[in-house]
Design an enzyme around this catalytic site. Structure first.
Site, PDB file in Angstrom:
ATOM      1  N   GLU A   1     -32.556  -5.295  14.446  1.00 50.87           N
ATOM      2  CA  GLU A   1     -31.770  -4.010  14.429  1.00 50.87           C
ATOM      3  C   GLU A   1     -30.773  -3.941  13.323  1.00 50.87           C
ATOM      4  OE1 GLU A   1     -30.201  -3.173  18.364  1.00 50.87           O
ATOM      5  OE2 GLU A   1     -28.481  -2.480  17.502  1.00 50.87           O
TER       6      GLU A   1
ATOM      7  N   GLU B   1     -21.913   1.773  13.734  1.00 49.41           N
ATOM      8  CA  GLU B   1     -21.314   2.389  14.813  1.00 49.41           C
ATOM      9  C   GLU B   1     -20.036   2.692  14.234  1.00 49.41           C
ATOM     10  OE1 GLU B   1     -21.187   0.043  18.546  1.00 49.41           O
ATOM     11  OE2 GLU B   1     -23.222  -0.401  18.446  1.00 49.41           O
TER      12      GLU B   1
ATOM     13  N   ASP C   1     -27.477  -2.035  12.256  1.00 45.12           N
ATOM     14  CA  ASP C   1     -26.446  -0.920  12.844  1.00 45.12           C
ATOM     15  C   ASP C   1     -25.244  -0.387  12.172  1.00 45.12           C
ATOM     16  OD1 ASP C   1     -27.360  -0.975  15.464  1.00 45.12           O
ATOM     17  OD2 ASP C   1     -26.226  -2.977  16.010  1.00 45.12           O
TER      18      ASP C   1
END
Ligand SMILES: *[C@@H]1O[C@H](CO)[C@@H](O)[C@H](O)[C@H]1NC(C)=O
Length: 285
Positions: free
Chosen positions: A103, A107, A105
């Site tokens: 993953e 955010e 990411d």
């Protein structure tokens, strides 16, 4: 017709052609993505040129790419929830499936009006993350669209904001650090309530009187190797440039500038968390 007007007609024709090309070049959200949840709170608008996610007390919303990518350079412009966005999180990430997933990411942790968003980043390999780095931004991410990019090739993963690299995760497999390179990933985004941790560590809660909260997306652009259902991978357009792209010395300097002025958390310096010593990539990067 005199020369002046002939020239200016040509200029007009050329600029019309350019704007036409720009319209053609921007990917169609209808073709690239599926809305995966939110019961009507996610919308594709303007003939596929704009996508909005929204969040209210009942639900957030999200979308997922139709394609699976195995390496790529992926750009998206986002305009984040304006005003009092405390408690909300807009996640924008690549991920494969399963308990040993990889993953990459981004955010975005919302905040009270006028207080800074936090841009949180992480990299998971084989199901293991714990590689958080967090930043403030050098602009207000709610006023305008800004480009958030992921370059993922066999040598490294580079996170960039408006073309400025903010983080690199190098391929250090030769030193025993796992690197995502064999599991295809989808691109996901979602807007949800995380007021138990997002803003000032969970102290500031979502103010539902401000709902619905909305984040917007446009100008998705990918140069990537796309994995088909038959398991083969096709790269388009030509993978030559991004596939071997690295930071270079200007990029290294930019990352240093961002890390010096805007980084607010780095797992590689959190001694409380790693009393026995930092993960190996911390000393090798
Ligand atoms: C919100 O603002 C406060 C005060 O400036 C700051 O400490 C915090 O890092 C900001 N961001 C988040 C997501 O909490």
């Amino acid at each position: 017709m005199n020369i002046q007007s002939c020239v200016s007609n040509k200029v007009i024709a050329a600029s019309l052609l350019l704007s036409l090309l720009a319209v053609v070049a921007a990917a169609d959200f209808n073709k690239e993505f599926d809305i995966t949840w939110g019961d009507g709170r996610a919308k594709i608008l303007n003939n596929g040129q704009l996508l909005t996610l929204s969040l209210d007390k009942t639900s957030g919303s999200g979308f997922k790419s139709k394609n699976q990518y195995l390496f790529g350079k992926i750009d998206m412009q986002l305009k984040l929830v304006p005003g009092n966005s405390a408690g909300t999180v807009t996640a924008y990430y690549l991920s494969s499936l399963g308990s040993t997933h990889d993953e990459i990411d981004y955010e975005f942790l919302g905040n009270l009006s006028g207080d800074p968003y936090i841009l949180h980043t992480n990299v998971f390999t084989q199901g293991k993350g714990n590689r958080e780095q967090q930043f403030y931004l050098w602009f207000d991410p709610t006023k305008d669209f800004h480009t958030y990019s992921i370059l993922w090739n066999p040598q490294s993963i580079i996170f960039s904001v408006d073309g400025t690299p903010i983080r690199e995760f190098k391929n250090l497999e030769s030193k025993g650090v796992q690197f995502p390179k064999s599991q295809p990933m989808w691109l996901y985004s979602s807007l949800w309530n995380a007021d138990d941790w997002a803003t000032r560590g969970g102290l500031v809660k979502t103010d539902w009187s401000q709902a619905p909260f909305t984040a917007s997306y446009r100008n998705f652009n990918s140069q990537a190797c796309i994995r088909t259902s038959s398991g083969t991978s096709s790269c388009s357009p030509s993978k030559n440039s991004w596939f071997s792209q690295s930071l270079g010395s200007t990029g290294q300097q930019r990352i240093k500038w961002v890390q010096k002025n805007y980084m607010i958390y780095n797992y590689c310096t959190d001694t409380k968390r790693f009393p026995q010593g930092f993960p190996p990539e911390c000393s090798l990067s």
